[in-house]
Design a protein around this motif. Structure first.
Motif, short mmCIF file in Angstrom:
data_model
loop_
_atom_site.label_atom_id
_atom_site.label_comp_id
_atom_site.label_asym_id
_atom_site.label_seq_id
_atom_site.Cartn_x
_atom_site.Cartn_y
_atom_site.Cartn_z
N UNK A 64 0.84 -1.19 0.00
CA UNK A 64 0.00 0.00 0.00
C UNK A 64 0.87 1.24 0.00
N UNK A 65 0.55 2.19 -0.86
CA UNK A 65 1.24 3.46 -0.92
C UNK A 65 0.40 4.55 -0.25
N UNK A 66 1.04 5.67 0.03
CA UNK A 66 0.30 6.80 0.59
C UNK A 66 -0.67 7.33 -0.47
N UNK A 67 -1.95 7.34 -0.12
CA UNK A 67 -2.96 7.72 -1.09
C UNK A 67 -3.07 9.24 -1.21
N UNK A 68 -3.19 9.75 -2.44
CA UNK A 68 -3.30 11.20 -2.63
C UNK A 68 -4.69 11.74 -2.33
N UNK A 69 -5.70 10.86 -2.16
CA UNK A 69 -7.06 11.31 -1.90
C UNK A 69 -7.80 10.26 -1.08
#
Length: 351
Positions: A64-69
């Motif tokens: 999981x990556x840091x979500x932009x939204x």
């Protein structure tokens, strides 16, 4: 399974079964059809769904990556090769699913992700600029474009002793001579969560042993450095022995900006490592001495305990014997008295 099944492989070091192979990275967006926030959606359940959607193929790594939204979840996935990647993209893109406990319909958008990789213009501009600021010289090794950093290499894959994993500099030198003449090699330990995929999670089970390390490969000249930077682009490490299943490990490539491999810093680091090794040896010897003394005390304590038990047993045995003797003496005395009484009884009629 042998190496003929992987025609895109580049031999790195035969005796360790190490090869370079193209790997493919994808960017996965999971979003709701109605644009609803995914705050209550469990990302682990979503990840399980993504694994199932990829079947019969599977991800080498997915994280999981840091979500932009708030309306989407962003994942990064790696595959063994580009053929598998293209197959999964065709089958997964625009797929829809729900997770347990939620009525939100989720849509998958998947595409090949571009590699964030240093360019020739980038490092040439960097060293032109930095040389004036730091008073570095293009003639001094370590202060120029000559050192490749390869991050997150599995420690056990480059180790001489599986029970005490530590990268072997000779293995590093032999492996990466593929790109040109090497001047020096060095390394530093690192453990970064989330960098390792399912294929290499069992590389170590001992607490405190670093899973991965960063290798610093300093080449003799710029041509070899450039060849290494070019040859490692878009690659992953593969370990394969005859008759065994291949194991993959992604790595990150960069160029050194810190002067880590300058002779002065390298010498200071070597002295510090020797000092640390001596200190570790001293502590180990002190610990072993302490354990030996503790063991001797335990043995002595057990001996004293056994002696006390033996003495107690002997005293109990003696007491028992004394009681038997006393009882026997009492019985004899009673018998004498009875005999004496009988004699007196026999004399009374005569009188």
């Amino acid at each position: 399974m042998d190496i003929q099944r992987f025609p895109d492989c580049v031999r790195l070091l035969d005796r360790l079964g190490l090869y370079l192979r193209d790997h493919a990275k994808v960017r996965i967006l999971v979003l709701s059809e109605q644009g609803e926030p995914l705050v209550d959606v469990n990302s682990w359940e979503v990840m399980e769904k993504l694994h199932k959607l990829a079947e019969p193929e599977r991800f080498t790594t997915i994280r999981l990556q840091k979500s932009p939204a708030m309306e989407l979840l962003l994942f990064e996935g790696l595959f063994q090769d580009r053929e598998i990647m293209r197959y999964v993209i065709r089958n997964m893109n625009n797929s829809k699913f729900k997770v347990q406990g939620s009525n939100v319909i989720l849509t998958v958008k998947i595409r090949e992700d571009a590699y964030d990789y240093p360019t020739v213009e980038e490092w040439e501009t960097y060293f032109r600029t930095i040389n004036g600021k730091r008073n570095w010289s293009e003639c001094t090794p370590g202060e120029r474009a000559d050192t490749v950093i390869i991050k997150n290499l599995p420690t056990k894959w480059f180790s001489l002793d599986a029970n005490n994993p530590k990268p072997c500099e000779r293995f590093l030198r032999d492996a990466f001579t593929l790109f040109g003449t090497i001047r020096k090699v060095d390394y530093e330990d690192c453990v970064e969560e989330g960098e390792l995929g399912d294929d290499i999670t069992s590389l170590t089970s001992q607490f405190g042993i670093p899973l991965t390390f960063n290798a610093y490969i300093q080449y003799q000249n710029y041509t070899s450095f450039k060849a290494a930077m070019s040859g490692l682009k878009g690659k992953q490490l593969m370990r394969l022995f005859p008759g065994q299943k291949p194991t993959f490990s992604p790595f990150v490539v960069d160029y050194d900006r810190t002067g880590f491999m300058t002779d002065k810093i390298h010498k200071a680091r070597k002295i510090e490592r020797e000092r640390a090794a001596e200190e570790a040896k001293r502590k180990h010897e002190a610990y072993m001495k302490q354990q030996s003394e503790l063991m001797a005390k335990q043995i002595e304590k057990q001996k004293r305990k056994r002696r006390k038990l033996e003495e107690k047993k002997m005293a109990a045995k003696k007491s028992k014997k004394d009681k038997r003797r006393k009882r026997k003496g009492d019985i004899n005395e009673c018998e004498k008295k009875e005999k004496s009484t009988d004699c007196d009884s026999a004399l009374i009629p005569l009188l």
